[in-house]
Design a protein around this motif. Structure first.
Motif, PDB file in Angstrom:
ATOM      1  N   VAL A 232      22.118  25.373  59.304  1.00 12.22           N
ATOM      2  CA  VAL A 232      21.356  24.707  59.467  1.00 12.22           C
ATOM      3  C   VAL A 232      21.889  23.391  60.514  1.00 12.22           C
ATOM      4  O   VAL A 232      21.527  22.839  61.337  1.00 12.22           O
ATOM      5  N   ARG A 233      22.710  23.201  60.297  1.00 16.42           N
ATOM      6  CA  ARG A 233      23.477  22.853  61.930  1.00 16.42           C
ATOM      7  C   ARG A 233      24.095  23.561  62.718  1.00 16.42           C
ATOM      8  O   ARG A 233      24.029  22.574  63.377  1.00 16.42           O
ATOM      9  N   HIS A 260      18.214  25.975  51.750  1.00 11.12           N
ATOM     10  CA  HIS A 260      19.625  25.160  51.835  1.00 11.12           C
ATOM     11  C   HIS A 260      18.907  23.940  50.968  1.00 11.12           C
ATOM     12  O   HIS A 260      19.799  24.172  50.055  1.00 11.12           O
ATOM     13  N   ARG A 261      17.580  23.697  51.704  1.00 10.82           N
ATOM     14  CA  ARG A 261      17.602  22.296  50.524  1.00 10.82           C
ATOM     15  C   ARG A 261      16.891  22.791  48.931  1.00 10.82           C
ATOM     16  O   ARG A 261      17.638  22.124  48.035  1.00 10.82           O
ATOM     17  N   LEU A 294      28.749  15.132  43.501  1.00 13.73           N
ATOM     18  CA  LEU A 294      27.916  16.207  43.562  1.00 13.73           C
ATOM     19  C   LEU A 294      26.277  15.519  43.229  1.00 13.73           C
ATOM     20  O   LEU A 294      25.062  15.902  44.354  1.00 13.73           O
ATOM     21  N   GLU A 297      26.242  13.906  47.124  1.00 14.19           N
ATOM     22  CA  GLU A 297      25.554  14.855  48.050  1.00 14.19           C
ATOM     23  C   GLU A 297      24.784  14.500  48.323  1.00 14.19           C
ATOM     24  O   GLU A 297      23.996  14.850  49.638  1.00 14.19           O
ATOM     25  N   VAL A 298      23.933  15.211  47.410  1.00 18.75           N
ATOM     26  CA  VAL A 298      22.270  15.379  47.034  1.00 18.75           C
ATOM     27  C   VAL A 298      21.757  14.574  47.563  1.00 18.75           C
ATOM     28  O   VAL A 298      20.521  14.945  48.514  1.00 18.75           O
ATOM     29  N   GLY A 301      22.246  14.312  51.225  1.00 12.96           N
ATOM     30  CA  GLY A 301      21.148  15.775  51.915  1.00 12.96           C
ATOM     31  C   GLY A 301      19.480  15.247  52.348  1.00 12.96           C
ATOM     32  O   GLY A 301      18.578  15.163  52.663  1.00 12.96           O
ATOM     33  N   ILE A 302      19.360  14.029  50.981  1.00 16.31           N
ATOM     34  CA  ILE A 302      17.906  13.837  50.484  1.00 16.31           C
ATOM     35  C   ILE A 302      17.280  13.217  52.455  1.00 16.31           C
ATOM     36  O   ILE A 302      16.564  12.677  52.453  1.00 16.31           O
ATOM     37  N   LEU A 304      19.134  13.088  54.530  1.00 16.02           N
ATOM     38  CA  LEU A 304      19.135  13.644  56.162  1.00 16.02           C
ATOM     39  C   LEU A 304      17.951  13.690  56.356  1.00 16.02           C
ATOM     40  O   LEU A 304      17.271  14.391  57.234  1.00 16.02           O
ATOM     41  N   GLY A 305      16.846  14.995  55.180  1.00 14.14           N
ATOM     42  CA  GLY A 305      16.234  15.777  55.242  1.00 14.14           C
ATOM     43  C   GLY A 305      14.669  14.235  55.297  1.00 14.14           C
ATOM     44  O   GLY A 305      14.240  15.079  55.898  1.00 14.14           O
TER      45      GLY A 305
HETATM   46  C1  HEM Z   1      24.978  20.470  46.868  1.00 18.25           C
HETATM   47  C2  HEM Z   1      23.892  20.404  47.781  1.00 18.25           C
HETATM   48  C3  HEM Z   1      24.146  19.958  49.584  1.00 18.25           C
HETATM   49  C4  HEM Z   1      25.502  20.938  49.847  1.00 18.25           C
HETATM   50  C5  HEM Z   1      26.517  21.674  49.552  1.00 18.25           C
HETATM   51  C6  HEM Z   1      24.961  20.575  51.452  1.00 18.25           C
HETATM   52  C7  HEM Z   1      26.390  21.169  52.459  1.00 18.25           C
HETATM   53  C8  HEM Z   1      26.284  21.124  53.683  1.00 18.25           C
HETATM   54  C9  HEM Z   1      26.836  21.229  54.517  1.00 18.25           C
HETATM   55  C10 HEM Z   1      28.225  21.786  54.159  1.00 18.25           C
HETATM   56  C11 HEM Z   1      26.547  21.233  56.223  1.00 18.25           C
HETATM   57  C12 HEM Z   1      26.942  21.264  57.442  1.00 18.25           C
HETATM   58  C13 HEM Z   1      27.191  19.519  57.867  1.00 18.25           C
HETATM   59  C14 HEM Z   1      28.216  19.996  59.392  1.00 18.25           C
HETATM   60  O1  HEM Z   1      28.549  20.597  59.316  1.00 18.25           O
HETATM   61  O2  HEM Z   1      28.308  18.195  59.586  1.00 18.25           O
HETATM   62  C15 HEM Z   1      24.845  21.043  55.781  1.00 18.25           C
HETATM   63  C16 HEM Z   1      24.279  20.160  56.140  1.00 18.25           C
HETATM   64  C17 HEM Z   1      22.569  19.598  55.971  1.00 18.25           C
HETATM   65  N1  HEM Z   1      22.413  19.317  54.897  1.00 18.25           N
HETATM   66 FE1  HEM Z   1      23.204  19.843  53.828  1.00 18.25          FE
HETATM   67  N2  HEM Z   1      24.207  20.274  51.646  1.00 18.25           N
HETATM   68  C18 HEM Z   1      23.650  20.472  49.966  1.00 18.25           C
HETATM   69  C19 HEM Z   1      22.192  19.513  50.315  1.00 18.25           C
HETATM   70  C20 HEM Z   1      21.969  19.239  50.690  1.00 18.25           C
HETATM   71  C21 HEM Z   1      20.110  18.704  50.610  1.00 18.25           C
HETATM   72  C22 HEM Z   1      19.380  18.719  49.275  1.00 18.25           C
HETATM   73  C23 HEM Z   1      19.688  18.795  51.507  1.00 18.25           C
HETATM   74  C24 HEM Z   1      18.045  18.277  51.866  1.00 18.25           C
HETATM   75  C25 HEM Z   1      16.672  17.785  51.147  1.00 18.25           C
HETATM   76  C26 HEM Z   1      20.658  18.685  52.443  1.00 18.25           C
HETATM   77  C27 HEM Z   1      19.912  18.814  54.333  1.00 18.25           C
HETATM   78  C28 HEM Z   1      20.885  19.271  55.370  1.00 18.25           C
HETATM   79  C29 HEM Z   1      21.012  18.837  56.759  1.00 18.25           C
HETATM   80  C30 HEM Z   1      19.245  18.715  57.243  1.00 18.25           C
HETATM   81  C31 HEM Z   1      21.501  19.319  57.366  1.00 18.25           C
HETATM   82  C32 HEM Z   1      22.022  19.800  58.654  1.00 18.25           C
HETATM   83  C33 HEM Z   1      22.637  18.161  58.871  1.00 18.25           C
HETATM   84  C34 HEM Z   1      23.483  17.950  60.398  1.00 18.25           C
HETATM   85  O3  HEM Z   1      23.004  19.037  60.657  1.00 18.25           O
HETATM   86  O4  HEM Z   1      24.491  17.277  60.563  1.00 18.25           O
HETATM   87  N3  HEM Z   1      21.376  19.807  52.186  1.00 18.25           N
HETATM   88  N4  HEM Z   1      24.467  20.525  54.847  1.00 18.25           N
END
Ligand code: HEM
Length: 339
Positions: A232-233, A260-261, A294, A297-298, A301-302, A304-305
């Protein structure tokens, strides 16, 4: 001096610093400072980088050491040898920086990147000492396990530094961020195993095998989720290059974002099951903490999203993701080997 105590302390410090380096790297990205220093290991040819563009402006009477740079007509020029500026810019004494044509000075970017590099150097010290002392442990007690793990850690840190240098040199290796992330998680895992092996704490009883296997399954799921997040990143990075309005980013993301979401729901289901089950199992402190991390973290994530990708949430999301993996992996080690 008790070598085991030293190895234990060094392994803990190295593990803690791994997270600091992960955060520092993410702040570099959040602020777009990756090219803040055009060269490596020096920065614009200086050990301590400039704080003002005047240092990089060619001036008559100023001394320049070999390798130091000036910015002139949107080009970076490197001094061939130690020279003093004359009224005319003598091109014979300078050469164009060959590795890339990025030629800007932004004091914030330069210093963020520099602090990131310092953090990496500081990180290297306990990791190197850990390898050294684990060799002593091998000689004294024949502990091959810790020695091999510490050696693998040094190799992995070297790989990460090499990858970082390639990116600075402008070699855009496809999926380099994913490899980098993979390396960081491998370091968390390697150092966790060393910390675990050196730890003296013991669980009162052996957890059930279904609980133990489920802990491992959750660690694997978090690892997969981290790799999905990194994909995603990579897309976010591309979008950010042409669209500065953060509130539009999420809508522009491809299917991988939705995967991912949604994958978080699978993770949460396993985590909730484990949490409920944990009341019948011996208490593992790291597991309780992992549940909180955890959930946080979620939630991040919310944010961010659904709340326009606030910049501060980016390093936090990465940090909490890596931390939740580390804590669950450690909980599994304790459950599996009753440590
Ligand atoms: C246990 C759950 C989760 C884990 C372990 C996780 C982990 C990660 C990791 C490692 C990245 C890469 C970040 C980077 O390289 O800077 C990422 C990016 C992202 N995640 Fe998650 N995530 C989780 C849940 C969620 C949820 C629930 C959402 C949205 C509803 C979400 C939205 C995003 C978005 C938008 C990015 C891109 C962020 C960026 O570019 O900096 N994530 N996630």
């Amino acid at each position: 001096m008790n070598i085991s105590n030293v190895v234990r302390a060094l392994a803990r410090v190295s593990l803690a610093l791994t997270f600091v380096v992960i955060i520092a790297g993410s702040v570099v990205r959040m602020t777009g400072s990756g090219m803040g220093c055009p060269d490596w290991p020096k920065c614009f040819g200086y050990l301590i980088p400039p704080t003002d563009v005047s240092t990089l402006t060619y001036a008559e009477g100023r001394s320049y050491g070999a390798g130091q740079m000036v910015l002139r007509n949107d080009t970076l020029w490197v001094a061939n040898e130690a020279i003093t500026g004359t009224s005319l810019f003598n091109r014979e004494k300078w050469y164009k920086y060959p590795k890339h044509d990025y030629a800007t000075f932004n004091v914030l970017h330069t210093w963020v990147e520099y602090v990131n590099r310092l953090a990496t150097v500081v990180y290297g010290i306990p990791v190197f000492l850990l390898a050294l002392f684990s060799l002593l442990l091998l000689i004294k007690r024949g502990d091959w396990g810790v020695f091999l793990l510490a050696t693998a850690t040094v190799v992995m840190v070297g790989f990460e530094a090499w990858l970082g240098k390639l990116v600075v040199d402008g070699n855009l290796i496809e999926h380099s961020i994913t490899y980098h992330m993979f390396g960081s998680i491998a370091l968390v895992a390697l150092l966790s195993v060393i910390v675990f092996r050196m730890s003296v704490a013991k669980l009162d009883a052996r957890p059930s095998s279904v609980f133990t296997h489920s802990l491992l399954a959750l660690a694997v799921l978090i690892f997969v989720q981290i790799l999905l997040g990194t994909q995603v990143r990579e897309h976010v990075d591309v979008i950010a290059k042409f669209e500065s309005n953060r509130s539009l980013w999420v809508d522009m993301l491809p299917l991988i974002f939705k995967i991912h979401r949604s994958f978080s729901l699978v993770l949460l289901a396993v985590a909730i099951w484990l949490y409920r089950r944990s009341h019948q199992e011996p208490m593992i402190g790291q597991f309780r903490l992992a549940m909180l991390v955890l959930i946080a973290e979620v939630l991040v994530g919310i944010v961010l999203g659904y709340f326009h990708m606030p910049a501060l949430a980016q390093p936090l999301h990465l940090f909490l993701g890596a931390l939740s993996f580390g804590l669950i992996f450690y909980s599994w080690l304790r459950a599996r080997f009753r440590g």
